[in-house]
Each structure stands twice: as C-alpha cells, then as structure tokens.
Design an enzyme around this catalytic site. Structure first.
Site, PDB file in Angstrom:
ATOM      1  CG  ASP A 163       3.947  37.863  -5.582  1.00  0.00           C
ATOM      2  OD1 ASP A 163       3.419  38.956  -5.884  1.00  0.00           O
ATOM      3  OD2 ASP A 163       4.711  37.243  -6.344  1.00  0.00           O
ATOM      4  CG  LEU A 164      -0.296  42.325  -3.362  1.00  0.00           C
ATOM      5  CD1 LEU A 164      -0.586  43.792  -3.627  1.00  0.00           C
ATOM      6  CD2 LEU A 164      -1.202  41.793  -2.252  1.00  0.00           C
ATOM      7  CG  ASP A 197       3.098  42.376  -6.883  1.00  0.00           C
ATOM      8  OD1 ASP A 197       4.307  42.071  -6.899  1.00  0.00           O
ATOM      9  OD2 ASP A 197       2.249  41.790  -7.577  1.00  0.00           O
TER      10      ASP A 197
END
Length: 843
Positions: free
Chosen positions: A452-453, A495
C-alpha cells in the site's frame, strides 16, 4: 574175396537207394515248389482277371486276402489303408477261427511318419520272423503285440495317382516329392508263434501289391470317368435349360429395350432441360461463391487444389491459375498463433478421415506475401451421388479483427488497464492455485506480499488524477523490474499492489520487500515543477496449508500491511497469528462484517444533538445528526467503535450516503405533516457529516443534489460538515463541493479545526459558514490560558472572515460562560444536551 564183393555190393546198393531216396525227395520238393508256384501264378492271374472284371476294389481286396491266407496257410491277412495324417484303418481281412479280427480297427504309429514313410515309398518290404527276436524297436514291437502278431510280412501298396480310394490326398515325403504315393499295406500275420518267410513269398506279395494298386487305379479312373460323364450330362441338361431361359430373356429384353428406347428418348429430352437448369444454377453458384466474404478452396482426392474463389486468392496470395494442381499444404500455410508451429492441413485431414474437420481457434494463415490472417474454418469431404470420395472443400473466414478484439478483451480481463500488471481477478486465481498446491502436499514455499503506497493520496488529490496515474505507472515499472519472472505482480485497486513470490522462503521474501521499500522511497516524482516523495507499507504472509482459503490469506496479508502502515509507514510487517497489532486488524475486519451486516439488517439508527446559540438574539438553532449502531443485545454502539474499521475498509461513503438518505426521508415525512411556519423550519438547521472518502468520490455532488430534489428538502435547512483534515486532504474537491452546495442554499461547517495543525491560509480559501473548534481546546479552557488564547484567536479570525464559530465538548457552566465572554456563536456538548434518537416533533 567173394565176401568183400558182397560187402561192396551192399554198400553200393545202399548208396543207390539213398540217392534214389534223395532224388525222390528232391523231386517231391520240386514238385511242391512247382505246385506252389503254379498256385501263386494262378492267384496272380486270377487276381489280375478279377481286377479287370471288377470295379469294386474292396471286393477284390477281400477275396485276395482270403486266397493269400489259404495259399500261405497263414493265420491272418489284412489290407491297411493310410489316412492323410499317417494313421490308418484295416479295410479288408481274412483270419483263421480263433484269431481276433482287426477289420475296421484304427491304427496309429507315432514314429512311422518320421522314420519309415520314404523307405516304404521306395519299395521296402518288412519281414519279421519273430517280433521278440528280430531287434525291433520297442514301439514297433508293442504295436505288433497289441495286434496279436508274432511274425509277419508287410508289403507296401504304391500308387502313382495323387488320390486315394477315398479321394483324400496322400502326403508325399517333403524330401522326395517324386516318389510314388504310399496308399497302404498288404500284411500276412502269424499269430501263434515264429515263422520263417521264404523270399518267394515276399516276391509274390510284392507282385500281388502291384495288382492291387492297379485295381485301385482302375477304380479311381472309373470313378473319375463316371463323375466326368455325370458332370457332362448335368452340364448338357443345364445348358439346355439355360438356352431356353436365354431365349425367353432375349425376347423379354428385346421388348424391354424397345420400351426403354422410347423412355430414353423422353429422358434425353428431360435431361437436356435439367442440364440447362444446372448450367444456370452453376453460374449462379459461381457468382455467389465469388461474392461471399469467406475463402473457399476445393481439392481433388489427392489433396491438389482445384479451385479458389476471389477471397481465398486474396488471403492466400495465390491466383487460381497458379494454385490449380498445387498441393493444398503449399497454398494454405497455417501455423499455431501461440507456438508458431505448423498445424495439420484440414483439407488433408478431411480426405484422410472422410469427415468434417474443424480448425483450432488459434490458427493463423500465412499468405504467399508473408501477410498473416487469423482464420476460422472447416473442411469437409466431397462425394458424388454414389457416395464415392471425390475431393474436399475448405471454407475459411478472416477473423483477424475479432481475434484481436478477443485477445484484447482476454488481456483486459486479467490485467490492469493503467499499469499493465495482473489485476485482482488474475492475482486471486493464481493465489488460489498455490493454496491448492499447498493443501495437496506440495513442499514448495511461497509468500504473499500486500503493498500500500504511502502519501500517494496527497499527490493524487493535489496534482490531479493524471499525475496519480503517472505515478502509479512509474511505481509499477519499478516493481516489475525488481521482481523475478516467476513472480506475479498485480494492481489490486487504487494504490494497492499484490506480489506473489513463488518458491520463495519467508526470509527471501522479506529481503525482496526491503529492496522494494528502498526503491519506492528513492522515487522523486516530479510534476509541474514540484517534487514529491512517497513510500510503501508491505505486509507479508506465508502461503501454506494453515490458511484454508484465499480470503483468510488475503486478510492476513492486508492486516500485516495495515500494521506496517501503523508503525510509521514505509515499513514491513510479517504476519504472525499472535501479533497484538495484527489481532487489532482482525478486530477491524470483524467490524467490517458487522457494519455490512448492520446495513443489511437495519441496525443503524440516527441520533441528534442540539447546537445552541450562545446569544438569545440568534434565532437559528442547529442540530448535528449522529450515527449509532444497535448491537446483537440491543445495546447502542458509539461511532468510535466502528468508524476506524469503516475508514480502513472504505465503508465510510456507504455509511455517509445511508445517513443522508435515511435522514432526508424522515425529514420529508415530517415536513409533509408539520404545522410549523416557514420561518420556524428555516431557523432549524441540521448538520450532516461527510467523510474524506466521500469527498474524493466524483459523483458525490450529483448524489446530494438528487437527494435534496427527490425529498423536496429546503437546502437552507441543511448544513454539511467536514473535518479540517478531510478538507485539506481533498482541498480541490472540498472547495468545489462547498461552492456548488452553497449556490443552492446549503450551509457548510468545518469540524475539528486546528486538530491537524494546518495553516489558517487554507481557511481563507474555504467558504464555510461555521467553524467548529476542536473540543481538545475547549475542554481545559477554564484552566489553561493557552487554550483560552487559541479559542479566542480562532473566534476572532473566523468572525473577520464572516464565519460563525461552534465550540465542542462544553461540559460545564463555567466553560459556557468563558465561551460567552470570548464571543463564540454556538456551543455543543453534554452540558447543553446529550444525543437522543432522532425525533422532529421533540425539538
């Protein structure tokens, strides 16, 4: 002297008498021999005469056996005939009384065919004087003893004819096929004791066997002649009958032909008419064949091309003139689209199998010019009206655009359109296969990473979706380069990325995750002269038999990722079932299910809490709409218990919309029955909370407009409330939303002001109507001069911008008084009123 003469005379006389006696005995012996010779000669003559007078060899043999036994004064005489397998049967016999008969007896000598046939074909005669004294083989002696024979003469009966009496072929020796045929034996038996056989007897029996052979030959010739005569007579009769039938048939046929000629002339006329029609139809078929959009190729029975229609000529690159006579595999070059390997020619298959053959869907036709076409086709054998194979025809269609579209759709079904990585569906499919392998006893180690960015949302919201998409593609390219070719990297949504490390230990997976963290952290994303940095939080779990399904495995990786993000971002967390942070994540997942179930079961309730004006001169009254959940034991659950899980699992937009629809529906029902004046209604304002997740949704504004219009709610009675953090995070969307809703009459409030320590410059760009001061500054207002100064500053700053203020968490009268001194417009808290179930009539 006289006495000497007398003695001498006596001696001479005795000698003369002795000579006379010997001479007499010799004469008698000669006489007897002559008699026997005469008898034998007479028997031979009699037998020869009998043979010439009789055509029944069995009768001749029976009479001969009797005469030989009498002549030889023997105890038994037999005639023995061979079968093709060299066993035999006794067909004629003469035996003395008291001697057992052998007539009709089957005899088989195991060693005869192997050792004796050729010798007897060469004329061998066996004479046995005493079976116990003549050095016979054991099997031969046993055979003769079983027949009751003590001494015997065995003479072969030879035939030049290839047929025996029974018309069965007599087997000749393989080593000497020119030797006479052995029909059987003439045998003379002595059963009561030994006997010496005279050579004359043997000679006589040999001559007699020749006469018997003549009798057999004569009978055979007679039988052959009789058969031939009978066949001739039968053939003559059949010929006469056939001639009669033929004459009758000729007459009938002549009549039929005369009728047929007349019919034929009529048929010729009909066929000329049909031929004319067929020519027209053939011309029409050719025009149709040339006009259709499919390629058509025909071949002869050997697979050589006979014709191509224009479409086939265009697709193959061969003209019909060049292609005719060429092998079909030369004109139609086809390969497998996936492997580029040649495929079997369907025309040749149809000819070989004599049935319709369909081509595989992934077949490509390579034209003579090198152009490639994706085709679908079928080939079928061509038969004439009698069903005889004449050739084959193939019809094929250019499906290049269709196959390209299918391939694109197939790719899109398994890949993310933005990054080109595998999508969630394909990722979950491969993950499911690995789980099955783990449960089937596969010893391989695999790892699942959930990425997860961090800080991506700031770039996406500040610079726009175009910049966010560019950043996602950049991240995808970097990740793709750093993972192995056997691994699966997928974009799971937004993302979030998933990484499936096949045949990878947990230690190695952790090293790979650390490398990916370093690579992502090193990104300097430049957009419109601004440079942004991001990070990534990675959760890792092992793929093994402990996880019974894909949901539990994804949940474990998701929990580990969320725990990594909670540790400070750009971190790695390995899933362990006893980890406290992960247990908390598991609780969040349970809340996710409870929230979804609560929505389905109608367990959510709406509460309101009044927001009163401090000054009695302010006519407007505010009420904040709050959300509560009813537990399984009917207990009320406050938002603090379930809102974090809702935010984590993107359920806030669902809850926000449920609150809005439910409130407006109840408000509409109240307005329809209310007797309140328009001024009273407009002076009551309800505030509805909007989450940051809802602000980021592009369809929020149309949804709000539609709900207000559908329920006929006065916009000036509704105030939408957002937090400072949500507003700053979604600044562009928040500004546009506030402006649009204020244009139709709605109010806006900014909650938890200063909780995020943002600059007041943002407030100047947000045209809100109310500013809610965070309760953390209000709670210690009476004891903390700093909090007093901050609240006073906020209030003054807000009033300068034309914004009214609301102080939260007012818990006592003293705080209320202090807020009044500062000049705060509205207050909210338990000292004012506690939240209560929504009831419009209780205001």
């Amino acid at each position: 002297m006289k006495n000497q003469k007398s003695v001498l005379s006596s001696i001479v006389l005795e000698q003369l008498l002795s000579n006379a006696t010997c001479l007499e005995e010799s004469l008698i012996s000669k006489t007897q021999q002559l008699q026997v010779s005469a008898q034998r000669a007479e028997l031979l003559a009699t037998t020869a005469l009998r043979i010439r007078r009789s055509l029944d060899p069995i009768t001749v043999m029976q009479a001969t056996a009797l005469e030989v036994r009498t002549l030889f004064n023997a105890e038994r005489v037999i005639l023995y005939r061979f079968s093709p397998d060299w066993s035999g049967v006794i067909i004629a016999e003469s035996a003395s009384s008291g001697i057992p008969s052998l007539l009709g007896k089957q005899i088989s000598d195991a060693c005869f065919a192997r050792d004796w046939v050729e010798a007897y074909q060469r004329g061998r005669v066996q004479t046995v004087h005493d079976i116990y004294d003549d050095h016979l083989s054991a099997c031969h002696r046993d055979l003769l003893a079983n027949m009751g024979v003590w001494a015997h003469i065995l003479v072969p009966i030879l035939q030049d004819s290839p047929y025996s009496l029974s018309d069965e072929p007599i087997r000749a020796s393989q080593s000497s096929p020119h030797l006479p045929k052995l029909w059987g034996f003439l045998a003379v038996h002595e059963c009561s004791g030994p006997r010496f056989w005279h050579p004359d007897e043997t000679d006589f029996l040999q001559k007699l066997s020749v006469q018997i052979a003549i009798a057999l030959q004569q009978a055979q010739l007679h039988q052959t002649t009789q058969n031939a005569l009978k066949q001739k007579q039968e053939a003559e009769q059949e010929l006469k009958a056939l001639n009669a039938k033929l004459e009758h048939r000729v007459y009938e046929r002549t009549t039929q032909l005369e009728s047929a000629i007349a019919s034929l002339q009529s048929e010729i006329q009909r066929r000329r008419h049909v031929e004319h029609i067929l020519i027209q139809k053939n011309q029409l078929a050719k025009v149709t064949l040339d006009a259709i959009g499919d390629g058509v190729v025909t071949t002869d029975v050997h697979g050589n091309v006979l014709s191509l229609n224009p479409v086939a000529q265009e697709l193959t690159g061969w003209s019909q003139k060049e292609a005719i006579g060429q092998p079909a595999c030369k004109v139609l070059k086809m390969v497998n689209d996936d492997t580029q390997e040649p495929v079997a020619n369907p025309l040749l298959q149809a000819l070989a199998l004599e049935q319709t053959v369909l081509l595989a869907d992934n077949t490509t036709l390579i034209s003579r010019t090198g152009q490639k076409y994706a085709i679908t086709d079928s080939a079928s054998p061509i038969r004439n009206h009698e069903g005889v194979l004449q050739g084959a025809v193939m019809v094929f269609h250019d499906c290049t655009p269709t196959r390209k579209l299918t391939q694109e759709l197939s790719w899109q079904a398994t890949h993310d359109a933005l990054t080109g990585l595998a999508n969630r569906r394909e990722f979950e499919k491969q993950l499911s296969e690995l789980i099955q392998q783990a449960h089937s006893g596969d010893d391989g180690q695999h790892a699942l990473c959930f990425l997860d960015l961090d800080q991506f949302k700031i770039v996406n919201d500040t610079c726009g979706h175009k910049a966010g998409d560019a950043l996602l593609k950049l991240v995808a390219d970097i990740l793709q380069i750093r993972v192995r070719s056997t691994d699966t990297l997928a974009r799971l949504g937004g993302d979030e990325f998933g990484l499936l490390l096949k045949n990878c230990s947990l230690e190695k997976a952790t090293q790979i995750a650390e490398l990916l963290c370093e690579q992502i952290q090193a990104i300097q994303f430049s957009w419109q002269k601004n440079v942004y940095r991001i990070g990534v939080s990675i959760g890792i779990t092992v793929v093994d038999s402990r996880h019974h399904n894909m949901t539990s495995l994804l949940s474990a990786a998701d929990s580990a990722c969320y725990a990594a993000k909670a540790k400070g971002r750009n971190c790695i967390q390995v899933y362990r079932s006893d980890d406290a942070a992960l247990l908390q994540q598991r609780g969040d997942r349970q809340w996710k299910n409870r929230i979804q179930q609560g929505l389905e079961d109608g367990r959510f309730l709406l509460f309101t809490q009044p927001i009163n004006p401090v000054s009695t001169n302010n006519p407007k009254q505010l009420s904040e709409v709050l959300l509560r959940l009813t537990g399984e034991q009917n207990q009320l659950i406050l938002p603090a218990a379930f809102i974090p899980a809702a935010e984590r699992y993107d359920l806030m937009p669902v809850l926000d919309r449920w609150v809005i629809k439910s409130f407006l529906s109840q408000y509409q029902a109240y307005l329809k029955t209310s007797r309140a004046s328009a001024a009273e209604i407009e002076n009551q304002i309800y505030t509805l909370n909007l989450s940051g997740a809802s602000l980021s949704q592009g369809d929020l504004l149309p949804f709000l407009r539609h709900q207000l219009e559908e329920h006929h709610i006065p916009p000036q009675t509704i105030c939408f409330e957002i937090t400072e953090t949500s507003a700053i995070t979604n600044l562009l969307q928040a500004s546009q939303l506030i402006a649009e809703l204020k244009s139709i009459g709605c109010y806006f409030a900014l909650d938890d002001f200063w909780s995020g320590m943002c600059s007041m410059n943002y407030l100047k760009n947000l045209p809100v109507d109310f500013l809610k001061i965070d309760g953390s500054f209000v709670q210690q207002l009476t004891h903390n001069t700093t909090d007093f100064a901050i609240v006073e500053c906020f209030n003054h700053f807000s009033h300068n911008l034309g914004i009214q203020t609301v102080a939260e968490w007012v818990e006592d009268h003293e705080t209320l008084c202090q807020l009044g001194q500062i000049g705060v417009d509205y207050v909210q808290g338990f000292w004012i009123a506690k939240p209560a179930l929504l009831n419009f009539n209780r205001r």
